[in-house]
Scaffold this motif. Structure first.
Motif, short mmCIF file in Angstrom:
data_model
loop_
_atom_site.label_atom_id
_atom_site.label_comp_id
_atom_site.label_asym_id
_atom_site.label_seq_id
_atom_site.Cartn_x
_atom_site.Cartn_y
_atom_site.Cartn_z
N UNK A 93 0.79 -1.11 0.17
CA UNK A 93 -0.17 0.06 -0.04
C UNK A 93 0.94 1.25 0.01
N UNK A 94 0.69 1.95 -1.07
CA UNK A 94 1.37 3.31 -1.22
C UNK A 94 0.76 4.30 -0.39
N UNK A 95 1.22 4.68 0.72
CA UNK A 95 0.62 5.76 1.58
C UNK A 95 0.68 7.34 0.94
N UNK A 96 -0.26 7.94 1.16
CA UNK A 96 -0.29 9.36 0.69
C UNK A 96 0.29 10.32 1.88
N UNK A 97 1.59 10.69 1.61
CA UNK A 97 2.19 11.57 2.68
C UNK A 97 2.37 12.84 1.95
N UNK A 98 1.44 13.86 2.33
CA UNK A 98 1.37 15.20 1.71
C UNK A 98 2.80 15.77 1.99
N UNK A 99 3.35 16.34 0.81
CA UNK A 99 4.59 17.09 1.01
C UNK A 99 4.33 18.36 0.13
N UNK A 100 3.03 19.11 -0.16
CA UNK A 100 3.04 20.05 -0.88
C UNK A 100 3.92 21.14 -0.70
N UNK A 101 4.38 21.39 0.41
CA UNK A 101 5.28 22.58 0.84
C UNK A 101 6.66 22.52 -0.08
N UNK A 102 7.01 21.20 -0.71
CA UNK A 102 8.28 21.06 -1.34
C UNK A 102 7.76 21.25 -2.87
N UNK A 103 6.69 21.58 -3.16
CA UNK A 103 6.36 21.96 -4.88
C UNK A 103 7.26 22.99 -5.29
N UNK A 104 8.39 22.79 -6.04
CA UNK A 104 8.93 23.72 -6.65
C UNK A 104 9.17 23.51 -8.21
N UNK A 105 9.57 24.39 -9.06
CA UNK A 105 9.73 24.04 -10.52
C UNK A 105 10.90 22.86 -10.64
N UNK A 106 11.70 22.80 -9.80
CA UNK A 106 12.73 22.03 -9.98
C UNK A 106 12.29 20.47 -9.50
N UNK A 107 11.37 20.52 -8.40
CA UNK A 107 11.00 19.10 -8.24
C UNK A 107 9.80 18.78 -9.34
N UNK A 108 9.15 19.58 -9.73
CA UNK A 108 8.15 19.44 -10.94
C UNK A 108 8.77 18.70 -12.10
N UNK A 109 9.92 19.40 -12.65
CA UNK A 109 10.59 18.97 -13.48
C UNK A 109 11.19 17.52 -13.53
N UNK A 110 11.80 17.16 -12.17
CA UNK A 110 12.21 16.10 -11.68
C UNK A 110 11.45 14.85 -11.65
N UNK A 111 10.01 15.22 -11.37
CA UNK A 111 8.70 14.45 -11.28
C UNK A 111 8.69 13.90 -12.77
N UNK A 112 8.49 14.98 -13.48
CA UNK A 112 8.14 14.68 -14.74
C UNK A 112 9.02 13.93 -15.53
N UNK A 113 10.34 14.13 -15.40
CA UNK A 113 11.35 13.40 -15.86
C UNK A 113 11.40 11.96 -15.74
N UNK A 114 10.95 11.52 -14.52
CA UNK A 114 10.84 10.27 -13.80
C UNK A 114 9.55 9.59 -14.63
N UNK A 115 8.50 10.02 -14.76
CA UNK A 115 7.26 9.76 -15.40
C UNK A 115 7.74 9.30 -16.69
#
Length: 145
Positions: A93-115
């Motif tokens: 089970x993948x838990x939802x552990x909110x970390x919206x405070x870390x939303x940055x342009x760099x993080x979003x670019x990294x996440x998109x790259x992984x996807x």
């Protein structure tokens, strides 16, 4: 002679049945006041994100964009469905552990790259990584600008 290899990408919606996708997208639209076409896109991206998070074990270092987050909430709010899906996909089970405070342009670019690296189509407009969202225009998703 050069050989051309077609790269096939998949969608988040391909990870679930048509009936399940329709149920999730309808809920997302109703719950978050999104037009159905937008809800379809949001749930598609949420499924791809959660799949990558769960299958790579990198869930704690990834986060959804503000626009994709309602899709993940939609999955989690269907607790029985979500628990079963996680078990089938990852074996846990993948838990939802909110970390919206870390939303940055760099993080979003990294996440998109992984996807993308996992072979999924990415809707850059929902991740605020589309060209028109780059500085100096502020995307409005965390402290990216």
């Amino acid at each position: 002679m050069t050989a051309t290899v077609a790269i096939t990408t998949r969608t988040g919606r391909s990870l679930v049945s048509k009936a399940d996708f329709a149920m999730l997208a309808a809920f997302c639209g109703d719950e978050y006041g999104l037009e159905r076409a937008v809800a379809n896109r949001v749930v598609d991206q949420a499924l791809a994100l959660v799949f990558v998070m769960g299958s790579t074990g990198e869930g704690t270092s990834m986060a959804p964009s503000q626009k994709v987050d309602p899709g993940w909430h939609t999955l989690v709010l269907h607790t029985d469905w979500y628990a079963n899906w996680c078990q089938e996909q990852f074996g846990y089970f993948l838990h939802h552990q909110p970390n919206s405070k870390t939303r940055t342009g760099g993080l979003m670019t990294s996440v998109v790259g992984k996807i993308r690296a996992a072979g999924f189509e990415v809707d850059d407009q929902l991740w605020d990584t589309a060209a028109e969202c780059n500085a100096p225009a502020c995307c409005g998703d965390g402290p990216c600008c």
